[in-house]
Scaffold this motif. Structure first.
Motif, PDB file in Angstrom:
ATOM      1  N   PHE A 129     -10.343  -8.196   5.367  1.00 26.13           N
ATOM      2  CA  PHE A 129      -9.079  -6.770   4.386  1.00 26.13           C
ATOM      3  C   PHE A 129      -7.991  -6.743   4.656  1.00 26.13           C
ATOM      4  CE2 PHE A 129      -9.749  -2.114   4.159  1.00 26.13           C
ATOM      5  CZ  PHE A 129     -10.096  -2.139   2.323  1.00 26.13           C
ATOM      6  N   SER A 130      -7.845  -6.366   5.583  1.00 26.15           N
ATOM      7  CA  SER A 130      -6.178  -6.092   6.308  1.00 26.15           C
ATOM      8  C   SER A 130      -4.716  -6.785   5.573  1.00 26.15           C
ATOM      9  CB  SER A 130      -5.924  -5.750   7.822  1.00 26.15           C
ATOM     10  OG  SER A 130      -4.271  -5.717   7.782  1.00 26.15           O
ATOM     11  N   LEU A 131      -5.677  -8.190   5.390  1.00 26.34           N
ATOM     12  CA  LEU A 131      -4.966  -9.173   5.121  1.00 26.34           C
ATOM     13  C   LEU A 131      -3.847  -9.197   3.335  1.00 26.34           C
ATOM     14  CD1 LEU A 131      -4.315 -12.176   7.660  1.00 26.34           C
ATOM     15  CD2 LEU A 131      -2.791 -11.323   6.904  1.00 26.34           C
ATOM     16  N   THR A 132      -5.244  -9.113   3.116  1.00 25.66           N
ATOM     17  CA  THR A 132      -5.402  -9.342   1.644  1.00 25.66           C
ATOM     18  C   THR A 132      -4.825  -7.708   0.545  1.00 25.66           C
ATOM     19  OG1 THR A 132      -7.967 -10.189   1.716  1.00 25.66           O
ATOM     20  CG2 THR A 132      -7.351  -9.411   0.381  1.00 25.66           C
ATOM     21  N   VAL A 133      -5.359  -6.468   1.002  1.00 27.33           N
ATOM     22  CA  VAL A 133      -5.244  -5.224   0.983  1.00 27.33           C
ATOM     23  C   VAL A 133      -3.545  -5.487   1.258  1.00 27.33           C
ATOM     24  CG1 VAL A 133      -4.677  -3.271   1.455  1.00 27.33           C
ATOM     25  CG2 VAL A 133      -6.612  -4.053   1.368  1.00 27.33           C
ATOM     26  N   TYR A 134      -2.822  -5.722   2.542  1.00 33.62           N
ATOM     27  CA  TYR A 134      -1.663  -6.089   2.587  1.00 33.62           C
ATOM     28  C   TYR A 134      -0.758  -6.993   1.950  1.00 33.62           C
ATOM     29  CZ  TYR A 134       3.042  -6.547   5.187  1.00 33.62           C
ATOM     30  OH  TYR A 134       4.310  -6.675   5.235  1.00 33.62           O
ATOM     31  N   LEU A 135      -0.868  -8.607   1.455  1.00 35.49           N
ATOM     32  CA  LEU A 135      -0.236  -9.545   0.488  1.00 35.49           C
ATOM     33  C   LEU A 135      -0.529  -8.723  -0.420  1.00 35.49           C
ATOM     34  CD1 LEU A 135      -0.696 -12.511   2.513  1.00 35.49           C
ATOM     35  CD2 LEU A 135       1.259 -11.217   3.130  1.00 35.49           C
ATOM     36  N   SER A 136      -1.802  -7.875  -1.319  1.00 38.93           N
ATOM     37  CA  SER A 136      -1.808  -7.425  -2.261  1.00 38.93           C
ATOM     38  C   SER A 136      -0.672  -6.435  -2.697  1.00 38.93           C
ATOM     39  CB  SER A 136      -2.848  -6.932  -2.956  1.00 38.93           C
ATOM     40  OG  SER A 136      -4.531  -8.132  -2.357  1.00 38.93           O
ATOM     41  N   CYS A 137      -0.686  -5.721  -1.865  1.00 32.62           N
ATOM     42  CA  CYS A 137       0.495  -4.773  -2.310  1.00 32.62           C
ATOM     43  C   CYS A 137       1.525  -4.874  -1.614  1.00 32.62           C
ATOM     44  CB  CYS A 137       0.358  -3.296  -1.124  1.00 32.62           C
ATOM     45  SG  CYS A 137      -1.020  -2.393  -1.131  1.00 32.62           S
ATOM     46  N   LEU A 142       2.934  -8.197  -3.185  1.00 31.13           N
ATOM     47  CA  LEU A 142       3.453  -9.230  -4.278  1.00 31.13           C
ATOM     48  C   LEU A 142       4.001  -8.802  -5.297  1.00 31.13           C
ATOM     49  CD1 LEU A 142       3.232 -11.762  -4.932  1.00 31.13           C
ATOM     50  CD2 LEU A 142       0.233 -11.598  -6.271  1.00 31.13           C
ATOM     51  N   PRO A 143       3.450  -7.412  -5.614  1.00 33.21           N
ATOM     52  CA  PRO A 143       3.519  -6.831  -6.951  1.00 33.21           C
ATOM     53  C   PRO A 143       6.067  -6.908  -5.897  1.00 33.21           C
ATOM     54  CG  PRO A 143       2.390  -5.836  -6.788  1.00 33.21           C
ATOM     55  CD  PRO A 143       2.448  -6.656  -5.728  1.00 33.21           C
ATOM     56  N   TYR A 144       6.228  -5.840  -5.269  1.00 30.44           N
ATOM     57  CA  TYR A 144       7.512  -5.958  -4.747  1.00 30.44           C
ATOM     58  C   TYR A 144       7.866  -7.476  -4.839  1.00 30.44           C
ATOM     59  CZ  TYR A 144       6.004  -0.938  -4.043  1.00 30.44           C
ATOM     60  OH  TYR A 144       5.958   0.237  -4.808  1.00 30.44           O
ATOM     61  N   VAL A 145       7.027  -7.882  -4.786  1.00 25.79           N
ATOM     62  CA  VAL A 145       8.029  -9.629  -3.935  1.00 25.79           C
ATOM     63  C   VAL A 145       8.768 -10.282  -5.452  1.00 25.79           C
ATOM     64  CG1 VAL A 145       7.601 -12.048  -3.773  1.00 25.79           C
ATOM     65  CG2 VAL A 145       7.167  -9.967  -1.796  1.00 25.79           C
ATOM     66  N   CYS A 146       7.912 -10.268  -6.804  1.00 32.69           N
ATOM     67  CA  CYS A 146       7.871 -10.516  -8.087  1.00 32.69           C
ATOM     68  C   CYS A 146       9.332  -9.979  -8.660  1.00 32.69           C
ATOM     69  CB  CYS A 146       6.689 -10.732  -8.768  1.00 32.69           C
ATOM     70  SG  CYS A 146       5.178 -11.096  -8.156  1.00 32.69           S
ATOM     71  N   LEU A 147       9.501  -8.352  -7.685  1.00 29.38           N
ATOM     72  CA  LEU A 147      10.258  -7.620  -8.470  1.00 29.38           C
ATOM     73  C   LEU A 147      11.847  -8.329  -7.785  1.00 29.38           C
ATOM     74  CD1 LEU A 147       9.473  -4.220  -8.327  1.00 29.38           C
ATOM     75  CD2 LEU A 147       8.757  -5.276 -10.203  1.00 29.38           C
ATOM     76  N   ASP A 148      11.593  -8.125  -6.765  1.00 33.29           N
ATOM     77  CA  ASP A 148      13.015  -9.459  -6.107  1.00 33.29           C
ATOM     78  C   ASP A 148      13.230 -10.436  -5.836  1.00 33.29           C
ATOM     79  OD1 ASP A 148      12.997  -7.495  -3.751  1.00 33.29           O
ATOM     80  OD2 ASP A 148      12.122  -8.379  -2.582  1.00 33.29           O
ATOM     81  N   PHE A 150      12.746  -4.549   2.585  1.00 30.35           N
ATOM     82  CA  PHE A 150      11.971  -4.975   1.621  1.00 30.35           C
ATOM     83  C   PHE A 150      10.071  -5.186   1.997  1.00 30.35           C
ATOM     84  CE2 PHE A 150      13.707  -7.620   5.188  1.00 30.35           C
ATOM     85  CZ  PHE A 150      12.526  -8.809   4.962  1.00 30.35           C
ATOM     86  N   SER A 151       9.532  -5.291   0.970  1.00 26.25           N
ATOM     87  CA  SER A 151       8.455  -5.235   1.125  1.00 26.25           C
ATOM     88  C   SER A 151       7.566  -6.205   2.539  1.00 26.25           C
ATOM     89  CB  SER A 151       7.510  -4.763  -0.557  1.00 26.25           C
ATOM     90  OG  SER A 151       8.048  -6.997  -0.062  1.00 26.25           O
ATOM     91  N   LEU A 152       8.319  -6.981   2.894  1.00 30.55           N
ATOM     92  CA  LEU A 152       7.189  -7.807   3.654  1.00 30.55           C
ATOM     93  C   LEU A 152       7.576  -7.735   4.734  1.00 30.55           C
ATOM     94  CD1 LEU A 152       6.968 -11.333   1.501  1.00 30.55           C
ATOM     95  CD2 LEU A 152       5.327  -9.945   2.495  1.00 30.55           C
ATOM     96  N   MET A 153       8.902  -6.897   5.624  1.00 26.10           N
ATOM     97  CA  MET A 153       9.970  -6.362   6.668  1.00 26.10           C
ATOM     98  C   MET A 153       8.594  -5.617   7.581  1.00 26.10           C
ATOM     99  SD  MET A 153      12.817  -4.290   5.694  1.00 26.10           S
ATOM    100  CE  MET A 153      12.401  -3.398   7.690  1.00 26.10           C
ATOM    101  N   THR A 154       7.529  -5.023   6.136  1.00 26.22           N
ATOM    102  CA  THR A 154       6.412  -3.515   6.427  1.00 26.22           C
ATOM    103  C   THR A 154       5.973  -3.938   7.978  1.00 26.22           C
ATOM    104  OG1 THR A 154       6.242  -2.971   4.624  1.00 26.22           O
ATOM    105  CG2 THR A 154       4.622  -2.078   6.238  1.00 26.22           C
TER     106      THR A 154
END
Length: 274
Positions: A35-43, A45-51, A159-163
């Motif tokens: 659940f943690s991984l799915t929610v985190y990566l889903s949140c 993903l849109p910002y990675v695409c924007l990057d 950037f999002s993945l550094m969270t």
């Protein structure tokens, strides 16, 4: 008014009944990690695409807080590797311990929507306070910063993945806070899940490096919420803006820094012209 309340109760109960049907999955010790991984990566993903689109689309470029900074793929993969590694080797064992000592209980009735909103807000405010104090301490005490928090500050442009690009100590502390607070408030399991989702989303948004007209900072009045602008200044200037979401603790401690109003207003004007 009564019809609206009945519809809200019916919606919450339908949602809760659906989740209860998944008990075999929700009771699994694997569920918190997945659940943690799915929610985190889903949140993220849109910002990675924007990057990826930032250098190609001027509209995206205008809303990036530091448009001159690009996120290399090597850094993206490094963050992903660390996130998965930490979840598998640290979060999962703790999930097993939690699963053994405190089995999931499924009450028959769903909470009322207003109760959920109040409880989630209370959890966010408590988390904000706890993390502010933890964060401030780890900046003021040099050995705490050097051994436990410095790893998160290798990036000056957010950037999002550094969270969740943090050391194990910081990751475990944040996980402990986010688990303890709903337990202290005796929240309904559905409320716990919604708080967890909101907490991850707001944390990713704060690290995203983007400021949109619909960002939480723009929607919450009176400058009470910091968001991405607030946190990017923390990574840029280091000794300001310690709170993860709201601004009241930084105001009280004299650590609030706001100087990007020009860029925000420029972004708003750009959006209106589109």
């Amino acid at each position: 008014m009564a019809n609206t309340e009945n519809r809200e109760k019916l919606f919450m109960q339908i949602l809760w009944d659906f989740l209860k049907e998944q008990q075999s999955h929700l009771r699994s010790p694997f569920f918190p990690v997945l659940f943690s991984l799915t929610v985190y990566l889903s949140c993220c993903l849109p910002y990675v695409c924007l990057d990826l689109l930032c250098s190609r689309l001027s509209l995206v470029h205008h809303f990036k807080i530091q448009p001159q900074n690009k996120v290399p793929w090597s850094v993206v993969w490094k963050c992903l590797h660390k996130i998965v590694y930490n979840h598998v080797f640290f979060i999962f064992p703790l999930s097993v311990v939690h699963w053994y000592w405190k089995p999931v209980v499924f009450p028959p009735l769903a909470p009322e929507m207003l109760t959920v909103v109040k409880d989630v807000l209370a959890c966010l405010l408590l988390f904000d306070m706890q993390y502010f104090l933890w964060h401030l301490l780890h900046h003021k005490v040099s050995w705490l910063y050097h051994f436990f928090h410095k790893e998160h500050h290798i990036h000056t442009a957010t950037f999002s993945l550094m969270t969740e690009d943090t050391g194990v100590w910081e990751m475990l502390n944040l996980s402990f806070f986010s688990t303890l607070i709903p337990a202290l408030l005796d929240c309904h399991p559905l409320t716990e899940m919604l708080f967890f989702f909101a907490n991850i989303y707001l944390s990713v948004e704060a690290h995203s490096g983007y400021e949109f007209p619909w960002s939480p900072r723009r929607l919450v009045p009176f400058g009470l919420y910091g968001g991405a602008q607030h946190h990017h200044l923390h990574h840029l200037k280091f000794k300001v803006n310690y709170a993860p979401y709201f601004t009241h603790w930084d105001r009280l401690f004299g650590t609030l820094w706001e100087d990007d109003t020009h860029r925000t207003s420029t972004n708003m004007e750009t959006f209106k012209k589109m």
